[in-house]
Design an enzyme around this catalytic site. Structure first.
Site, PDB file in Angstrom:
ATOM      1  CB  SER A   1      89.445 -66.182  27.578  1.00  0.00           C
ATOM      2  OG  SER A   1      88.684 -66.475  28.731  1.00  0.00           O
TER       3      SER A   1
ATOM      4  CG  ASP B   1     102.816 -73.038  34.054  1.00  0.00           C
ATOM      5  OD1 ASP B   1     102.117 -72.383  33.275  1.00  0.00           O
ATOM      6  OD2 ASP B   1     103.854 -73.651  33.708  1.00  0.00           O
TER       7      ASP B   1
ATOM      8  CD  GLU C   1      95.440 -66.463  39.285  1.00  0.00           C
ATOM      9  OE1 GLU C   1      95.906 -67.575  38.998  1.00  0.00           O
ATOM     10  OE2 GLU C   1      94.826 -66.211  40.325  1.00  0.00           O
TER      11      GLU C   1
ATOM     12  CG  PHE D   1     100.708 -62.748  42.249  1.00  0.00           C
ATOM     13  CD1 PHE D   1     101.891 -63.470  42.358  1.00  0.00           C
ATOM     14  CD2 PHE D   1     100.163 -62.562  40.976  1.00  0.00           C
ATOM     15  CE1 PHE D   1     102.529 -63.980  41.228  1.00  0.00           C
ATOM     16  CE2 PHE D   1     100.790 -63.070  39.840  1.00  0.00           C
ATOM     17  CZ  PHE D   1     101.980 -63.784  39.978  1.00  0.00           C
TER      18      PHE D   1
ATOM     19  CD  GLN E   1      67.014 -66.640  29.084  1.00  0.00           C
ATOM     20  OE1 GLN E   1      67.833 -65.805  29.455  1.00  0.00           O
ATOM     21  NE2 GLN E   1      65.958 -66.323  28.363  1.00  0.00           N
ATOM     22  CB  ILE E   2      66.485 -72.095  33.835  1.00  0.00           C
ATOM     23  CG1 ILE E   2      66.827 -72.708  32.462  1.00  0.00           C
ATOM     24  CG2 ILE E   2      65.570 -73.024  34.621  1.00  0.00           C
ATOM     25  CD1 ILE E   2      67.658 -73.965  32.513  1.00  0.00           C
TER      26      ILE E   2
ATOM     27  N   PRO F   1      99.432 -50.613  35.244  1.00  0.00           N
ATOM     28  CG  PRO F   1      99.082 -48.448  36.061  1.00  0.00           C
ATOM     29  CD  PRO F   1      99.937 -49.661  36.242  1.00  0.00           C
TER      30      PRO F   1
ATOM     31  NE  ARG G   1      58.288 -70.190  37.432  1.00  0.00           N
ATOM     32  CZ  ARG G   1      57.527 -69.148  37.686  1.00  0.00           C
ATOM     33  NH1 ARG G   1      57.019 -68.970  38.874  1.00  0.00           N
ATOM     34  NH2 ARG G   1      57.295 -68.257  36.749  1.00  0.00           N
TER      35      ARG G   1
HETATM   36  N1  COS Z   1     107.319 -71.506  33.146  1.00  0.00           N
HETATM   37  C1  COS Z   1     108.649 -71.257  33.072  1.00  0.00           C
HETATM   38  N2  COS Z   1     109.198 -70.447  32.109  1.00  0.00           N
HETATM   39  C2  COS Z   1     108.353 -69.868  31.230  1.00  0.00           C
HETATM   40  C3  COS Z   1     106.971 -70.093  31.259  1.00  0.00           C
HETATM   41  C4  COS Z   1     106.466 -70.952  32.263  1.00  0.00           C
HETATM   42  N3  COS Z   1     105.171 -71.213  32.338  1.00  0.00           N
HETATM   43  N4  COS Z   1     106.412 -69.389  30.243  1.00  0.00           N
HETATM   44  C5  COS Z   1     107.405 -68.768  29.590  1.00  0.00           C
HETATM   45  N5  COS Z   1     108.585 -69.059  30.186  1.00  0.00           N
HETATM   46  C6  COS Z   1     109.906 -68.602  29.777  1.00  0.00           C
HETATM   47  C7  COS Z   1     110.115 -68.896  28.304  1.00  0.00           C
HETATM   48  O1  COS Z   1     110.634 -70.216  28.124  1.00  0.00           O
HETATM   49  C8  COS Z   1     111.140 -67.846  27.912  1.00  0.00           C
HETATM   50  O2  COS Z   1     112.412 -68.269  28.383  1.00  0.00           O
HETATM   51  P1  COS Z   1     113.753 -68.001  27.516  1.00  0.00           P
HETATM   52  O3  COS Z   1     113.860 -66.513  27.406  1.00  0.00           O
HETATM   53  O4  COS Z   1     114.831 -68.615  28.341  1.00  0.00           O
HETATM   54  O5  COS Z   1     113.521 -68.666  26.206  1.00  0.00           O
HETATM   55  C9  COS Z   1     110.721 -66.650  28.753  1.00  0.00           C
HETATM   56  O6  COS Z   1     109.994 -67.178  29.874  1.00  0.00           O
HETATM   57  C10 COS Z   1     109.852 -65.672  27.976  1.00  0.00           C
HETATM   58  O7  COS Z   1     108.706 -66.379  27.519  1.00  0.00           O
HETATM   59  P2  COS Z   1     107.821 -65.876  26.282  1.00  0.00           P
HETATM   60  O8  COS Z   1     108.728 -65.553  25.144  1.00  0.00           O
HETATM   61  O9  COS Z   1     106.727 -66.859  26.080  1.00  0.00           O
HETATM   62  O10 COS Z   1     107.249 -64.483  26.844  1.00  0.00           O
HETATM   63  P3  COS Z   1     106.116 -63.563  26.278  1.00  0.00           P
HETATM   64  O11 COS Z   1     106.370 -62.179  26.716  1.00  0.00           O
HETATM   65  O12 COS Z   1     105.927 -63.774  24.813  1.00  0.00           O
HETATM   66  O13 COS Z   1     104.813 -64.139  27.061  1.00  0.00           O
HETATM   67  C11 COS Z   1     102.471 -64.300  27.528  1.00  0.00           C
HETATM   68  C12 COS Z   1     103.587 -63.804  26.631  1.00  0.00           C
HETATM   69  C13 COS Z   1     101.210 -63.685  26.966  1.00  0.00           C
HETATM   70  C14 COS Z   1     102.363 -65.835  27.453  1.00  0.00           C
HETATM   71  C15 COS Z   1     102.714 -63.930  29.020  1.00  0.00           C
HETATM   72  O14 COS Z   1     103.078 -62.576  29.110  1.00  0.00           O
HETATM   73  C16 COS Z   1     101.473 -64.173  29.880  1.00  0.00           C
HETATM   74  O15 COS Z   1     101.180 -65.301  30.325  1.00  0.00           O
HETATM   75  N6  COS Z   1     100.702 -63.090  30.128  1.00  0.00           N
HETATM   76  C17 COS Z   1      99.537 -63.107  31.005  1.00  0.00           C
HETATM   77  C18 COS Z   1      99.932 -62.713  32.355  1.00  0.00           C
HETATM   78  C19 COS Z   1      98.840 -62.722  33.328  1.00  0.00           C
HETATM   79  O16 COS Z   1      98.328 -63.781  33.663  1.00  0.00           O
HETATM   80  N7  COS Z   1      98.472 -61.524  33.806  1.00  0.00           N
HETATM   81  C20 COS Z   1      97.479 -61.382  34.792  1.00  0.00           C
HETATM   82  C21 COS Z   1      98.113 -60.822  36.017  1.00  0.00           C
HETATM   83  S1  COS Z   1      98.077 -61.872  37.376  1.00  0.00           S
HETATM   84  S2  COS Z   1      96.306 -61.539  38.130  1.00  0.00           S
END
Ligand code: COS
Length: 380
Positions: free
Chosen positions: A365, A238, A362, A123, A335-336, A128, A266
């Site tokens: 936190s 999700d 992914e 994936f 710790q234990i 960067p 132990r």
């Molecule tokens: N399922 C479907 N659609 C989604 C969704 C989801 N889970 N989450 C957001 N959307 C949609 C929103 O509804 C929005 O749609 P519209 O433009 O039609 O309204 C669009 O996507 C943009 O969403 P949002 O405004 O929430 O985007 P942001 O840039 O603010 O998102 C976060 C911010 C932090 C939530 C997002 O970038 C995120 O999850 N980041 C972490 C990513 C990650 O896990 N990285 C690790 C790499 S993988 S190892």
């Protein structure tokens, strides 16, 4: 022996209990594997998990849907026995997640291979300058005739360097933000794709930084619709964020099992460690954290399996809580165990290294808190 009473919770069906039993038997015979050569170990784990049939659960053919409870049960069980086995399974699921959810019939042919363990997937989302901020992706996919030309970079790509196929997220539209991204299916031998660097971490897994230089992809490589890349990435996350929580749960359960053996065997101050109330306090907290994490993980998985279209809140809660609490549970186990807890190669020492990345990948936190707060505020 890990507590299996949770399998009687109403989240599960008989098929899940049967899966758990079959996998437990398989793990007892096949795990842990030698981690000296992690590339070779991951490839042979994928082959073995594929031929035993467990990788069938990592993807969904046309008309099928992913069973998230099965994904979580498998990750939890594998993680309890061997973190690398969990990783090998997880990457087949996450790597092909976009294809399972949105792939064309032609693209789904890759799923037959990844579900059989004859091909490895990855994936490719993080860059960067955009790990948490996915909407800021800059790797470009320029439309040219009936092709896309890819230029840019990806980093922290799990299975990078050993995958046979990559799901790549890149900016195809001339607009900034979330709406400009698209998703592509990229065979590893596509000219222009290069593994620029292999990355080493405290709990070694195959990881790489990748570069794309004038990489030509046919239009049929596009997964889903042009411009839907952000939503595709979030939909995949999700599903798979709950499974990260499940892996953390597996690590935590193993830490508790090790602690119970240690505390009963132990002797200290003339009696087993388990007679000390402070040790009992730790054990009680560990058990509560594990059950609470399991409830959140399987609540999220069950909600998705019951047909919910979006489980962002449930999945983020499951990942946040299960990974943070697993870190605490494992720290208590160390710790234990005293000196043996930090002895290189001991089970709890490797769990201590293994758990850390799950609070980062992914969605760190901190990102899960943003997702949860937005959902909670949005529901007002
Ligand atoms: N399922 C479907 N659609 C989604 C969704 C989801 N889970 N989450 C957001 N959307 C949609 C929103 O509804 C929005 O749609 P519209 O433009 O039609 O309204 C669009 O996507 C943009 O969403 P949002 O405004 O929430 O985007 P942001 O840039 O603010 O998102 C976060 C911010 C932090 C939530 C997002 O970038 C995120 O999850 N980041 C972490 C990513 C990650 O896990 N990285 C690790 C790499 S993988 S190892």
């Amino acid at each position: 022996m890990a507590d299996k009473s949770f399998l009687n919770w109403p989240f599960f069906e008989d098929k899940h209990r049967a899966l758990s039993e079959a996998l437990e038997d398989w793990c007892a015979q096949n795990l842990p594997v030698d981690h000296n050569d992690i590339d070779a170990a991951c490839k042979s784990l994928a082959t073995a998990l594929g031929s035993a049939g467990f990788l069938q659960h990592s993807g969904a053919s046309e008309g099928e849907s992913l069973d998230v409870r099965s994904l979580c049960l498998i990750r939890e069980t594998l993680a309890r026995h061997d973190g690398l086995a969990d990783f090998a399974f997880a990457m087949q699921g996450l790597g092909m997640g976009a294809v399972s959810l949105f792939g064309s019939l032609e693209q789904r042919k890759w799923l037959e291979k990844t579900r059989a363990g004859t091909a490895l997937s990855a994936f490719a989302l993080t860059e960067p300058a955009s790990g948490s901020d996915v909407a800021n992706i800059s790797c470009s996919a320029r439309a040219e005739g009936d092709e896309f030309v890819i230029n840019g970079e990806k980093t922290w790509i799990s299975n990078g360097g050993i995958a046979d196929v990559y799901v790549l997220f890149a900016r195809s539209e001339d607009i900034s933000g979330a709406r400009g991204l698209s998703t592509f299916l990229v065979p590893a031998d596509t000219p222009g794709l290069a593994i620029a660097e292999r990355l080493r971490t405290i709990a070694p897994h195959p990881l790489a930084r990748m570069e794309f230089t004038d990489m030509h992809l046919p239009a049929a490589s596009l997964i889903g619709q042009r411009g839907d890349g952000f939503k595709i990435a979030m939909s995949v996350l999700d599903v798979f964020r709950s499974t990260v929580g499940a892996a953390a749960l597996g690590f935590a359960r193993r830490a508790l099992d090790e602690t119970l053996s240690r505390a009963t065997e132990r002797q200290l101050f003339g009696a087993p460690l388990a007679d000390l109330q402070m040790v009992q306090g730790h054990i009680a907290e560990m058990a509560v954290d594990i059950d609470a994490a399991a409830l959140l993980v399987y609540r999220a998985a069950w909600t998705k399996d019951m047909g919910a279209t979006r489980i962002s809140r449930e999945a983020a809660m499951a990942k946040l809580y299960a990974t943070d609490k697993a870190q605490e549970v494992i720290d208590k186990a160390v710790q234990i165990h005293g000196g043996d807890g930090v002895r290189t190669g001991s089970v709890v020492e490797s769990l201590y290294r293994e758990i850390r990345a799950l609070r980062i990948y992914e969605g760190a936190s901190d990102v899960q808190k943003i997702v949860i707060a937005r959902q909670v505020l949005g529901a007002m």
